[in-house]
Design a protein around this motif. Structure first.
Motif, PDB file in Angstrom:
ATOM      1  N   ARG A  44      78.313  52.147 -22.379  1.00  0.00           N
ATOM      2  CA  ARG A  44      78.655  50.859 -21.765  1.00  0.00           C
ATOM      3  C   ARG A  44      78.041  50.743 -20.373  1.00  0.00           C
ATOM      4  NH1 ARG A  44      84.178  52.064 -23.387  1.00  0.00           N
ATOM      5  NH2 ARG A  44      84.634  51.125 -25.412  1.00  0.00           N
ATOM      6  N   ASP A  47      74.320  50.205 -20.703  1.00  0.00           N
ATOM      7  CA  ASP A  47      73.996  48.846 -21.146  1.00  0.00           C
ATOM      8  C   ASP A  47      73.916  47.886 -19.978  1.00  0.00           C
ATOM      9  OD1 ASP A  47      73.884  49.631 -23.767  1.00  0.00           O
ATOM     10  OD2 ASP A  47      75.906  48.960 -24.276  1.00  0.00           O
ATOM     11  N   THR A  48      74.762  48.117 -18.977  1.00  0.00           N
ATOM     12  CA  THR A  48      74.804  47.226 -17.813  1.00  0.00           C
ATOM     13  C   THR A  48      73.689  47.537 -16.822  1.00  0.00           C
ATOM     14  OG1 THR A  48      77.207  47.010 -18.027  1.00  0.00           O
ATOM     15  CG2 THR A  48      76.237  46.439 -15.899  1.00  0.00           C
ATOM     16  N   SER A  49      73.481  48.815 -16.540  1.00  0.00           N
ATOM     17  CA  SER A  49      72.533  49.197 -15.489  1.00  0.00           C
ATOM     18  C   SER A  49      71.108  49.385 -15.997  1.00  0.00           C
ATOM     19  CB  SER A  49      73.005  50.482 -14.807  1.00  0.00           C
ATOM     20  OG  SER A  49      73.043  51.562 -15.735  1.00  0.00           O
ATOM     21  N   PRO A  51      69.304  48.041 -19.273  1.00  0.00           N
ATOM     22  CA  PRO A  51      69.306  47.331 -20.558  1.00  0.00           C
ATOM     23  C   PRO A  51      68.224  47.791 -21.529  1.00  0.00           C
ATOM     24  CG  PRO A  51      68.523  45.908 -18.775  1.00  0.00           C
ATOM     25  CD  PRO A  51      69.090  47.130 -18.138  1.00  0.00           C
TER      26      PRO A  51
END
Length: 202
Positions: A44, A47-49, A51
């Motif tokens: 997770r 996925d944010t930092s 992509p």
């Protein structure tokens, strides 16, 4: 957060060296109790930092081990965090399988498509306070602590120097391998200790 805090790593490493770490052995599903929780937590964040980076789990069969599940996850969190740190894109994979050469052992791995580890560093990578290079902002504590914890659980940890990510658009990558004793059977232990990762029914 505690797993990755420098002060706690130093404390844990010193306890391991002094033989003061107490492990709580429990029957644990490798996939449900260890690999998936680590992948979900760190995937997770990636996925944010990052992509362009995929963090995934690969395992071919249900495997059970008698380990300190929290400490084993601590080891895999450290290895996976290191892989993510050096991989702006590409992949990080966590996996596990029965050791084909020794059916009584299980092999776990964390592999990536990052820049790899210089051959000159391979011998000393698990020594405390070893850093990969001048741009490595880590403390160098993590891998030394990983080795101490894995050995306390009756296992070994190593760098697979023959590994190649086979990802031409990325780097040669690195692969860390953890070997542990395989539990004889799935389900409750004879000594009544807790079973971690039992699938829910219904």
């Amino acid at each position: 957060r505690v797993w990755n805090d420098c002060g706690f790593k130093v404390l844990d490493l010193n306890k391991c060296v002094a033989g003061r770490v107490e492990l709580r052995s429990e029957r644990c599903s490798l996939l449900l109790g260890v690999l998936q929780p680590v992948q979900r937590m760190l995937g997770r964040a990636a996925d944010t930092s990052r992509p362009g980076l995929r963090v995934s789990v690969c395992t071919s069969e249900p495997l059970w081990v008698d380990v300190d599940a929290l400490r084993l996850k601590q080891v895999l969190v450290n290895l996976t965090n290191n892989a993510i740190k050096f991989c702006p894109s590409g992949f990080v994979r966590l996996g596990g399988s029965r050791d084909q050469a020794n059916p009584g052992r299980v092999v776990l791995w964390v592999e990536d498509s990052g820049p790899g580890i210089p051959r000159a560093k391979a011998e000393s990578i698990f020594a405390p306070y070893t850093q990969l290079g001048p741009h490595d902002k880590g403390t160098g504590i993590g891998l030394g602590l990983c080795r101490q914890l894995v050995e306390l659980m009756g296992g070994t940890i190593s760098l697979d120097e023959a590994y190649s990510s086979e990802a031409p658009l990325h780097g040669p990558g690195a692969r860390f391998v953890v070997e542990l004793p395989l539990a004889e059977q799935r389900g409750p232990r004879a000594d009544g200790q807790q079973v971690i990762g039992r699938p829910l029914v219904g």
